[in-house]
Design a protein around this motif. Structure first.
Motif, PDB file in Angstrom:
ATOM      1  N   MET A 113       0.851  -1.203   0.049  1.00 29.30           N
ATOM      2  CA  MET A 113      -0.011   0.014  -0.072  1.00 29.30           C
ATOM      3  C   MET A 113       0.952   1.186   0.084  1.00 29.30           C
ATOM      4  N   ASN A 114       2.285   1.216   0.110  1.00 32.29           N
ATOM      5  CA  ASN A 114       3.014   2.339   0.099  1.00 32.29           C
ATOM      6  C   ASN A 114       3.112   2.841  -1.202  1.00 32.29           C
ATOM      7  N   ASN A 115       2.779   2.181  -2.255  1.00 34.06           N
ATOM      8  CA  ASN A 115       2.792   2.741  -3.544  1.00 34.06           C
ATOM      9  C   ASN A 115       1.673   3.619  -4.041  1.00 34.06           C
ATOM     10  N   GLN A 116       0.566   3.641  -3.021  1.00 34.38           N
ATOM     11  CA  GLN A 116      -0.624   4.654  -3.354  1.00 34.38           C
ATOM     12  C   GLN A 116      -0.118   6.173  -3.478  1.00 34.38           C
ATOM     13  N   PHE A 117      -1.052   6.634  -4.341  1.00 30.66           N
ATOM     14  CA  PHE A 117      -0.793   8.210  -4.356  1.00 30.66           C
ATOM     15  C   PHE A 117      -1.731   8.821  -3.378  1.00 30.66           C
ATOM     16  N   ASN A 118      -1.077   9.463  -2.388  1.00 29.74           N
ATOM     17  CA  ASN A 118      -1.605  10.239  -1.287  1.00 29.74           C
ATOM     18  C   ASN A 118      -2.302  11.440  -1.545  1.00 29.74           C
ATOM     19  N   ILE A 119      -3.720  11.646  -1.715  1.00 26.42           N
ATOM     20  CA  ILE A 119      -4.398  12.768  -1.944  1.00 26.42           C
ATOM     21  C   ILE A 119      -5.341  13.264  -1.015  1.00 26.42           C
ATOM     22  N   GLY A 120      -5.337  14.776  -0.930  1.00 20.46           N
ATOM     23  CA  GLY A 120      -6.365  15.484  -0.212  1.00 20.46           C
ATOM     24  C   GLY A 120      -7.258  16.158  -0.959  1.00 20.46           C
ATOM     25  N   PHE A 121      -8.423  16.013  -0.747  1.00 16.27           N
ATOM     26  CA  PHE A 121      -9.613  16.618  -1.671  1.00 16.27           C
ATOM     27  C   PHE A 121     -10.494  17.695  -1.265  1.00 16.27           C
TER      28      PHE A 121
END
Length: 188
Positions: A1-9
């Motif tokens: 799961m470390n390769n997920q692109f971390n987004i704030g919306f």
């Protein structure tokens, strides 16, 4: 799961709902939070966050120090704005690696600001644009990532343009996020 692109919306109403639906289907994207407008009639956005186990915020001033600290602490890759009504200041813009992107229901750089769909009709335009762009300290003046031009027919009115925009904005914003995630974007 470390390769997920971390987004704030950041978003509001049907614009945000349609976009979030696309984001939640993509398992390579991780939504860290959803931030709704402070004054809104949208009761559904908070439910979407709760249903998907995502933090939900609403701030009178989105540029507050505690929130910026939260963003930095959580090492977000990108902030995404869809129909959000506050102006992001430099400190929040620079709090993430890839900055902030926005979807604007207007053909930038020509139609900036609010009520763009009204103005294209008033001005007798034959087309209008949907634009994704980076956010900077000037309203709707950041570098353009993607733009889709949509024809205006003689039958179109504000409502029909609005419905066309809902669908195109969400897809174009998702496409732009994926391009940034994969470092396959250009901006002008």
């Amino acid at each position: 799961m470390n390769n997920q692109f971390n987004i704030g919306f950041f978003g509001d109403d049907i614009w945000a709902h349609k976009t979030l639906k696309l984001f939640f289907l993509d398992k390579t994207l991780k939504l860290n939070f959803i931030c709704g407008r402070f004054n809104t009639k949208d009761k559904f956005l908070k439910k979407i966050a709760r249903k998907n186990n995502v933090k939900f915020f609403r701030f009178k001033n989105v540029n507050n120090k505690k929130f910026i600290k939260y963003i930095k602490t959580n090492r977000l890759d990108l902030l995404v704005s869809m129909s959000y009504d506050q102006i992001f200041k430099n400190e929040i813009i620079n709090s993430v690696k890839k900055k902030i992107i926005n979807c604007h229901a207007g053909k930038l750089p020509f139609y900036r600001g609010r009520s763009v769909l009204n103005w294209v009709l008033i001005n007798g335009e034959k087309e209008f644009g949907i634009t994704t762009h980076f956010v900077n300290r000037h309203i709707d003046k950041g570098n353009i990532i993607n733009q889709k031009i949509i024809k205006i027919s003689k039958k179109d009115d504000f409502k029909s343009l609005l419905y066309k925009s809902y669908s195109v904005c969400s897809r174009l914003l998702y496409k732009s996020v994926k391009q940034i995630q994969n470092n396959r974007f250009q901006s002008i």
